[in-house]
Design a protein around this motif. Structure first.
Motif, short mmCIF file in Angstrom:
data_model
loop_
_atom_site.label_atom_id
_atom_site.label_comp_id
_atom_site.label_asym_id
_atom_site.label_seq_id
_atom_site.Cartn_x
_atom_site.Cartn_y
_atom_site.Cartn_z
N ILE A 180 0.72 -1.14 -0.06
CA ILE A 180 -0.02 -0.21 -0.02
C ILE A 180 0.75 1.07 0.11
N GLY A 181 0.54 2.11 -0.90
CA GLY A 181 1.35 3.43 -0.96
C GLY A 181 0.02 4.42 -0.13
N ILE A 182 0.68 5.30 0.67
CA ILE A 182 0.03 6.20 1.31
C ILE A 182 0.72 7.89 1.08
N ALA A 183 -0.05 8.72 0.35
CA ALA A 183 0.36 9.92 -0.15
C ALA A 183 -0.65 11.02 0.80
N PRO A 184 -0.18 11.21 1.82
CA PRO A 184 -1.03 12.24 2.68
C PRO A 184 -1.02 13.74 2.50
N PHE A 185 -0.15 14.24 1.51
CA PHE A 185 -0.20 15.72 1.47
C PHE A 185 -0.84 16.09 -0.10
N ALA A 186 -1.25 17.42 -0.16
CA ALA A 186 -1.78 17.93 -1.15
C ALA A 186 -1.37 19.46 -1.28
N MET A 258 -3.23 2.45 -3.79
CA MET A 258 -2.74 3.75 -3.54
C MET A 258 -3.75 4.52 -2.58
N LEU A 259 -3.28 5.00 -1.53
CA LEU A 259 -4.32 5.98 -0.60
C LEU A 259 -3.90 7.43 -0.88
N SER A 260 -4.65 8.21 -1.63
CA SER A 260 -4.21 9.54 -1.94
C SER A 260 -5.11 10.42 -1.55
N MET A 261 -4.59 11.84 -1.46
CA MET A 261 -5.63 12.88 -1.51
C MET A 261 -6.01 13.26 -2.91
N ASP A 262 -6.77 14.42 -3.23
CA ASP A 262 -7.13 14.88 -4.54
C ASP A 262 -5.80 15.60 -4.89
N SER A 263 -4.79 14.62 -5.31
CA SER A 263 -3.49 15.39 -5.60
C SER A 263 -2.72 14.40 -6.69
N GLY A 264 -1.63 14.73 -7.01
CA GLY A 264 -0.92 13.90 -7.96
C GLY A 264 -0.59 12.57 -7.71
N HIS A 267 -2.97 10.14 -9.44
CA HIS A 267 -2.86 9.97 -10.83
C HIS A 267 -1.78 8.98 -11.15
N LEU A 268 -0.65 9.25 -10.52
CA LEU A 268 0.48 8.38 -10.89
C LEU A 268 0.25 7.02 -10.66
N ALA A 269 -0.48 6.63 -9.52
CA ALA A 269 -0.91 5.19 -9.35
C ALA A 269 -1.84 4.55 -10.62
N ALA A 270 -2.70 5.57 -10.71
CA ALA A 270 -3.79 5.30 -11.77
C ALA A 270 -3.27 5.16 -13.28
N MET A 271 -2.14 5.73 -13.54
CA MET A 271 -1.91 5.37 -14.94
C MET A 271 -1.18 4.00 -15.02
N TYR A 272 -0.84 3.38 -13.73
CA TYR A 272 -0.27 1.99 -14.11
C TYR A 272 -1.42 1.24 -13.55
N VAL A 276 -6.96 2.90 -6.48
CA VAL A 276 -6.68 4.11 -5.99
C VAL A 276 -7.81 4.43 -5.08
N VAL A 277 -7.68 4.84 -3.72
CA VAL A 277 -8.75 5.25 -2.84
C VAL A 277 -8.24 6.65 -2.58
#
Length: 344
Positions: A180-186, A258-264, A267-272, A276-277
């Motif tokens: 799991i990737g977590i990207a907590p920033f925006a 990938m757990l992400s905010m409304d941020s980049g 989109h990086l995970a989705a392109m592969y 994405v949550v």
């Protein structure tokens, strides 16, 4: 008039917007295998486009060599490559200058309709009777249709996962755990899940011993915060500041979620093709920035009964007093439940 055989595609920034072009270009080149593409973007984004057939990359140094009148030089460089048409997916002053110059030279051009009026109306509705706008991916696809190349966004075949280096394999380890990737920033705090609540999410995931978690971010302040978030947990690794961008992309391509905010990063995970949550604060999925091919059920939105004016802006930079707390209504157990539902 015959169809162009070589298209210049312009999308200069920001990271998430550029990443959203990638699945569209995959579909375009799969649908029209004889079509040649030159993508004009910032050098940093070049790794996004590796593996797309018949695609060349033209670097735009918009703060140096191609600043101001250098844009005309850049347009001439593109013309010398033999392009026959221009797809402007940017539609801001730099891309407009390049597109207009090449149109004057006789090339066919098409420019994205960003739907600014519809997005303005979405915000002006103050949460009442809002509905889904056209996605950014579809807006990109519409540009290619104008040039004679209609595509079906449902026909997406994700690219192969990138090869993992020994360094990345070492980070992942040998235990059979979901990654799991977590990207907590925006870009704006109004779009960020409070780190205290994110720690609760991580604690629950870590405790299950079923997941290996990687934290993504950038900048000194964010790296320090991620280190503090990492420390208490056995199955959590902060990769911010430790990997090259190419290594980050390779790791992201091998994630299970990938757990992400409304941020980049979403989109990086989705392109592969990675699930994405996404957590949404004062922005909303209806504005058209949901990561590619992700179901509505993966979009966890702040409580609109408590915060009825959402979406208060398209990008998260404007909101009424008190709305910066909207994210707190997405409870940690809701996030954990959605992750487990997706992966287990």
């Amino acid at each position: 008039m015959s169809k162009p055989s070589h298209i210049l595609v312009i999308r200069l920034s920001a990271m998430g917007d550029v990443a959203m072009t990638v699945p569209v270009l995959h579909i375009l080149t799969q649908t029209y295998p004889e079509l040649k593409i030159t993508i004009l973007s910032r050098p940093f984004f070049k790794p996004f486009f590796e593996g797309i057939p018949n695609l060349n990359f033209l670097e735009a140094d918009v703060y140096g060599e191609h600043k101001r009148f250098g844009l005309i030089k850049l347009a001439k460089e593109a013309q010398e490559l033999g392009i026959e048409a221009v797809a402007d997916l940017h539609n801001l002053i730099r891309s407009k200058i390049i597109t207009k110059f090449l149109k004057f030279k006789g090339l066919k051009t098409a420019t994205i309709d960003k739907g600014r009026a519809e997005k303005k109306a979405l915000i002006a509705a103050e949460g009442e009777n809002i509905s889904q706008l056209k996605t950014t991916h579809q807006r990109y696809a519409d540009v290619f249709e104008k040039l004679g190349f209609p595509i079906d966004l449902k026909q997406f075949t994700p690219p192969a996962r990138k090869r993992l280096s020994p360094k990345l394999n070492g980070l992942i380890g040998v235990e059979p755990k979901k990654l799991i990737g977590i990207a907590p920033f925006a870009a704006y705090e109004s779009k960020m899940y409070p780190l205290g609540l994110m720690a609760e999410v991580i604690r629950e995931l870590d405790r299950s011993e079923k997941f290996r978690i990687f934290l993504f971010g950038g900048g000194k302040k964010e790296i320090k915060q991620l280190q503090q978030l990492e420390n208490p947990f056995a199955n959590v690794t902060n990769v911010a500041g430790k990997l090259s961008f190419e290594e980050e992309l390779a790791l992201i391509s091998n994630l299970d979620l990938m757990l992400s905010m409304d941020s980049g990063n979403g989109h990086l995970a989705a392109m592969y093709g990675v699930p994405v949550v996404t957590l949404w604060g004062v922005t909303h999925p209806y504005a058209g920035f949901v990561p590619f091919n992700q179901p509505e059920s993966n979009q966890l939105v702040a409580d609109r009964k408590m915060y009825p004016l959402i979406p208060t802006s398209v990008y998260g930079n404007k909101f009424p007093k008190g709305y910066d707390d909207a994210m707190k209504t997405i409870l940690p157990e809701m996030v954990v439940s959605k992750i487990k539902e997706t992966l287990l």
